[in-house]
Design a protein around this motif. Structure first.
Motif, PDB file in Angstrom:
ATOM      1  N   GLY A   1       0.833  -1.194   0.000  1.00 23.26           N
ATOM      2  CA  GLY A   1       0.000   0.000   0.000  1.00 23.26           C
ATOM      3  C   GLY A   1       0.867   1.243   0.000  1.00 23.26           C
ATOM      4  O   GLY A   1       1.930   1.291   0.645  1.00 23.26           O
ATOM      5  N   VAL A   2       0.439   2.289  -0.722  1.00 25.52           N
ATOM      6  CA  VAL A   2       1.174   3.552  -0.811  1.00 25.52           C
ATOM      7  C   VAL A   2       0.232   4.677  -0.410  1.00 25.52           C
ATOM      8  O   VAL A   2      -0.876   4.794  -0.948  1.00 25.52           O
ATOM      9  CB  VAL A   2       1.688   3.807  -2.244  1.00 25.52           C
ATOM     10  CG1 VAL A   2       2.523   5.091  -2.291  1.00 25.52           C
ATOM     11  CG2 VAL A   2       2.489   2.624  -2.752  1.00 25.52           C
ATOM     12  N   GLY A   3       0.667   5.483   0.562  1.00 26.60           N
ATOM     13  CA  GLY A   3      -0.181   6.594   0.977  1.00 26.60           C
ATOM     14  C   GLY A   3       0.369   7.301   2.185  1.00 26.60           C
ATOM     15  O   GLY A   3       1.486   7.019   2.654  1.00 26.60           O
TER      16      GLY A   3
ATOM     17  N   ALA B   1       2.485   0.133   3.571  1.00 31.86           N
ATOM     18  CA  ALA B   1       3.856  -0.376   3.507  1.00 31.86           C
ATOM     19  C   ALA B   1       4.820   0.715   3.053  1.00 31.86           C
ATOM     20  O   ALA B   1       5.984   0.734   3.451  1.00 31.86           O
ATOM     21  CB  ALA B   1       3.907  -1.564   2.540  1.00 31.86           C
ATOM     22  N   ILE B   2       4.340   1.603   2.210  1.00 38.19           N
ATOM     23  CA  ILE B   2       5.157   2.733   1.741  1.00 38.19           C
ATOM     24  C   ILE B   2       4.448   4.005   2.179  1.00 38.19           C
ATOM     25  O   ILE B   2       3.422   4.392   1.622  1.00 38.19           O
ATOM     26  CB  ILE B   2       5.314   2.695   0.208  1.00 38.19           C
ATOM     27  CG1 ILE B   2       5.953   1.371  -0.233  1.00 38.19           C
ATOM     28  CG2 ILE B   2       6.131   3.873  -0.281  1.00 38.19           C
ATOM     29  CD1 ILE B   2       5.995   1.185  -1.736  1.00 38.19           C
TER      30      ILE B   2
ATOM     31  N   SER C   1      -3.056  11.027  -0.794  1.00 40.03           N
ATOM     32  CA  SER C   1      -4.195  10.531  -0.020  1.00 40.03           C
ATOM     33  C   SER C   1      -3.731   9.551   1.058  1.00 40.03           C
ATOM     34  O   SER C   1      -2.614   9.007   0.995  1.00 40.03           O
ATOM     35  CB  SER C   1      -5.190   9.827  -0.953  1.00 40.03           C
ATOM     36  OG  SER C   1      -5.619  10.684  -1.975  1.00 40.03           O
ATOM     37  N   ARG C   2      -4.573   9.301   2.043  1.00 45.06           N
ATOM     38  CA  ARG C   2      -4.206   8.359   3.104  1.00 45.06           C
ATOM     39  C   ARG C   2      -3.929   6.980   2.511  1.00 45.06           C
ATOM     40  O   ARG C   2      -2.980   6.318   2.910  1.00 45.06           O
ATOM     41  CB  ARG C   2      -5.337   8.279   4.144  1.00 45.06           C
ATOM     42  CG  ARG C   2      -5.485   9.526   4.998  1.00 45.06           C
ATOM     43  CD  ARG C   2      -6.601   9.373   6.016  1.00 45.06           C
ATOM     44  NE  ARG C   2      -6.412   8.203   6.856  1.00 45.06           N
ATOM     45  CZ  ARG C   2      -5.595   8.150   7.922  1.00 45.06           C
ATOM     46  NH1 ARG C   2      -4.883   9.214   8.245  1.00 45.06           N
ATOM     47  NH2 ARG C   2      -5.488   7.053   8.632  1.00 45.06           N
ATOM     48  N   ARG C   3      -4.736   6.550   1.588  1.00 48.10           N
ATOM     49  CA  ARG C   3      -4.501   5.284   0.880  1.00 48.10           C
ATOM     50  C   ARG C   3      -4.594   5.618  -0.608  1.00 48.10           C
ATOM     51  O   ARG C   3      -5.652   5.586  -1.203  1.00 48.10           O
ATOM     52  CB  ARG C   3      -5.537   4.244   1.309  1.00 48.10           C
ATOM     53  CG  ARG C   3      -5.476   3.927   2.811  1.00 48.10           C
ATOM     54  CD  ARG C   3      -6.651   3.078   3.257  1.00 48.10           C
ATOM     55  NE  ARG C   3      -6.593   1.727   2.688  1.00 48.10           N
ATOM     56  CZ  ARG C   3      -7.535   0.800   2.868  1.00 48.10           C
ATOM     57  NH1 ARG C   3      -8.618   1.099   3.585  1.00 48.10           N
ATOM     58  NH2 ARG C   3      -7.413  -0.386   2.334  1.00 48.10           N
TER      59      ARG C   3
ATOM     60  N   PRO D   1      17.770  -8.525   1.366  1.00 50.45           N
ATOM     61  CA  PRO D   1      16.926  -8.508   2.557  1.00 50.45           C
ATOM     62  C   PRO D   1      15.948  -7.348   2.469  1.00 50.45           C
ATOM     63  O   PRO D   1      16.322  -6.261   2.077  1.00 50.45           O
ATOM     64  CB  PRO D   1      17.926  -8.325   3.701  1.00 50.45           C
ATOM     65  CG  PRO D   1      19.249  -8.724   3.122  1.00 50.45           C
ATOM     66  CD  PRO D   1      19.195  -8.424   1.684  1.00 50.45           C
ATOM     67  N   SER D   2      14.680  -7.664   2.799  1.00 49.50           N
ATOM     68  CA  SER D   2      13.657  -6.620   2.715  1.00 49.50           C
ATOM     69  C   SER D   2      13.898  -5.579   3.795  1.00 49.50           C
ATOM     70  O   SER D   2      14.038  -5.901   4.969  1.00 49.50           O
ATOM     71  CB  SER D   2      12.278  -7.240   2.923  1.00 49.50           C
ATOM     72  OG  SER D   2      11.304  -6.238   2.867  1.00 49.50           O
TER      73      SER D   2
END
Length: 589
Positions: free
Chosen positions: A26-28, A34-35, A43-45, A111-112
């Motif tokens: 998810g980006v927001g 996650a980002i 936006s929030r999401r 590695p993440s």
């Protein structure tokens, strides 16, 4: 296959995250993403990155709720284009709000982790964008702080448009209506935000309308418009450009002239002179009657300071037409130079609204100026031409130019007989008073019969019938005018006799023929007149007429028909003519 997403946030923070298969990112702005992007225009999401069955990463605008996609308010842009969904390829550049993301595929898993770059390469890249008007790029390396005068000129380039474009149509610019519904009892957070933005727009436009309603100076109009744009948007330079007009008021080939140029702060004023105005953008806006937001494709590059930004022409641009329902008067052109941010659709709406309000003021100013010019012209030309001719000239200003045309006219000359002796025995003020009285009466008669008063020549006058507009009845009108002049002089002499002033007599000569008619003289001073043999012969006829006599040529007699009784006279020998000229006297009493 794994991938890496490099992120440059609006505030200058740079970091990257490794994308792993079978995960949804998810980006927001919300912390559960996650980002997480610390960007007020996100936006929030806002978006999500998912791993597809085909083994690719796909970016999706919005988020999933109850099995459906809810799109973001401000969209996402991939490689400069608004995008809902796209399979990502190495090198794809994503714009979300004012944050930039760059996608790269990698063959070997890492590695993440989320990690912030502390590389020296980014230490001096902090960019401050103070919406209240503070210094921009204040922390950029080697920024030359100067305080020059505001720039006074602009130049143009013809480079292609940037990839990111948003457009507003003419209807949206002139009458932009809110799409907020009032059917529901409670407003959503998005509607509240939109209402607040609309309230801000209205506040600025109301303030502008109060000021511009009484302003009749173009520079003041555009200074006020510029101030409102700086207060309502993050624009860093605003250029107002007016379209060149011909003498009839029509815009000519999208040619624009700068009327106002202003930078947000003194530090940027010197640098803005290095910037051009995109002719590609201005012509598109005027031709298609749209407001345009264009994001330069090179804003995704990295820069070392403000100088490099200016030199490489990197900016986000809004261009809005100065448009009313009747015409386009020019454009307002606004730039933003921050490589980590761009104008938003809200900025486009506000600048378009300010441009529309400004256009109304420009139209009022031009109308006021045009009426003032016409009033002066009408007062001047009405002294020499009948009202209908003055109206024609005002409606067709292009006719006011040096040069002329050959056309058939009837020329009338009239002169007071024995006036030299009269002026030598009378006081100067009495002489001038009599002349003004005489010329006023004769001019009214000439105008009443459709003639044009060419000039006063001492105690004589010259009039044209058939100029500037020729008609079949010009010769008849000239004859009627000559007879009316003699009859009116008879009544004037009765008035003069009662005032103990000696009576006066005039001789009149008329000739009909072809002459060159137009504006003769220089660019600085010219007069509307006629020249040629026709004029010379009419003058010779007048000089041979006795007081109370009207002499006309055979050409005028034929053109005038049998309007008045004619008496044939002794033919007149004229210099440079092989044959003598047939003369006729008009019996008017």
């Amino acid at each position: 296959m794994n991938a890496v997403l490099k992120i440059i946030e609006a505030g200058g923070k740079v970091w990257e995250i490794e994308l792993l298969p079978d995960n949804v990112y998810g980006v927001g702005r919300a912390k559960e993403n996650a980002i997480v992007l610390n960007d007020k225009k996100v936006s929030r999401r806002h978006a999500q990155i998912v791993f597809s069955d085909a083994g690719n990463y796909k970016i999706v605008d919005g988020y999933t709720a109850n099995g459906e996609i809810v799109r973001s308010a401000n969209s996402i842009f991939v490689n400069g284009k608004p995008t809902l969904e796209k399979i990502l390829e190495t090198g794809d550049r994503i714009l979300i709000g004012e944050s930039k993301l760059e996608f790269q595929k990698v063959g070997k898993a890492k590695p993440s982790e989320n990690r912030e770059f502390e590389n020296q390469k980014f230490e001096n890249r902090s960019v401050e964008n103070r919406e209240s008007g503070g210094e921009i790029f204040a922390n950029a390396a080697n920024f030359p702080v100067k305080s020059p005068e505001a720039p006074s000129r602009v130049s143009y380039d013809d480079k292609p448009l940037g990839h990111t474009q948003l457009l507003l149509s003419a209807n949206e610019i002139i009458g932009n209506n809110s799409n907020i519904s009032i059917a529901s009892a409670a407003a959503t957070p998005g509607e509240i935000k939109a209402l607040r933005r609309k309230a801000k727009f209205l506040e600025l436009l109301y303030e502008m309308s109060k000021t511009l309603g009484t302003v009749f100076d173009l520079k003041e109009i555009f200074l006020k418009a510029t101030d409102l744009i700086f207060r309502g948007t993050p624009a860093e330079r605003v250029v107002a450009l007016l379209a060149e007009e011909d003498s009839s008021g029509k815009t000519s080939n999208y040619r624009l002239v700068p009327i106002a140029l202003k930078a947000r702060d003194r530090a940027l004023s010197g640098l803005t002179e290095k910037l051009t105005v995109s002719r590609t953008i201005t012509e598109k806006v005027m031709r298609e009657k749209v407001a345009l937001l264009s994001q330069d494709a090179r804003t995704d590059e990295q820069f070392r300071g403000a100088e490099s930004i200016v030199l490489q022409g990197v900016r986000s641009t809004i261009c809005a037409p100065l448009m009313t329902e009747s015409k386009i008067h020019g454009v307002i052109y606004a730039d933003r130079f921050d490589p980590f941010s761009a104008f938003s659709s809200e900025d486009l709406e506000l600048i378009s609204a300010v441009a529309a309000q400004t256009a109304v003021s420009v139209e009022i100013f031009k109308a006021h100026e045009r009426l003032a010019r016409e009033e002066i012209a009408r007062a001047n030309y009405s002294r020499f031409m009948p009202e209908y001719v003055v109206k024609q000239l005002l409606e067709n200003p292009d006719s006011f130019k040096l040069g002329g045309t050959n056309q058939t006219i009837t020329v009338l000359f009239a002169d007071i007989r024995g006036f030299t002796a009269f002026s030598e025995t009378e006081k100067p003020e009495k002489v001038v008073g009599l002349l003004n009285r005489y010329f006023s009466l004769m001019s009214e008669i000439i105008f009443a019969h459709g003639g044009t008063l060419d000039k006063y020549i001492g105690d004589g006058l010259m009039a044209l019938f058939g100029a500037p507009q020729a008609t079949p009845g010009d010769a008849k009108n000239a004859l009627k005018s000559a007879v009316a002049m003699q009859k009116r002089l008879a009544t004037l002499n009765l008035e003069l006799e009662s005032e103990a002033i000696s009576p006066i007599n005039i001789g009149i000569g008329l000739h009909t023929g072809e002459a060159t008619v137009g504006y003769i003289g220089s660019e600085k001073r010219s007069e509307y007149t006629a020249i040629g043999d026709t004029v010379n012969l009419a003058s010779r006829l007048e000089s041979n007429a006795r007081g109370g006599q009207i002499l006309i040529s055979e050409a005028t007699a034929k053109a005038g028909g049998n309007l008045f009784p004619l008496l044939a006279c002794q033919p007149l020998n004229v210099k440079n003519r092989l044959q003598s000229v047939s003369l006729f006297e008009v019996k008017w009493n």
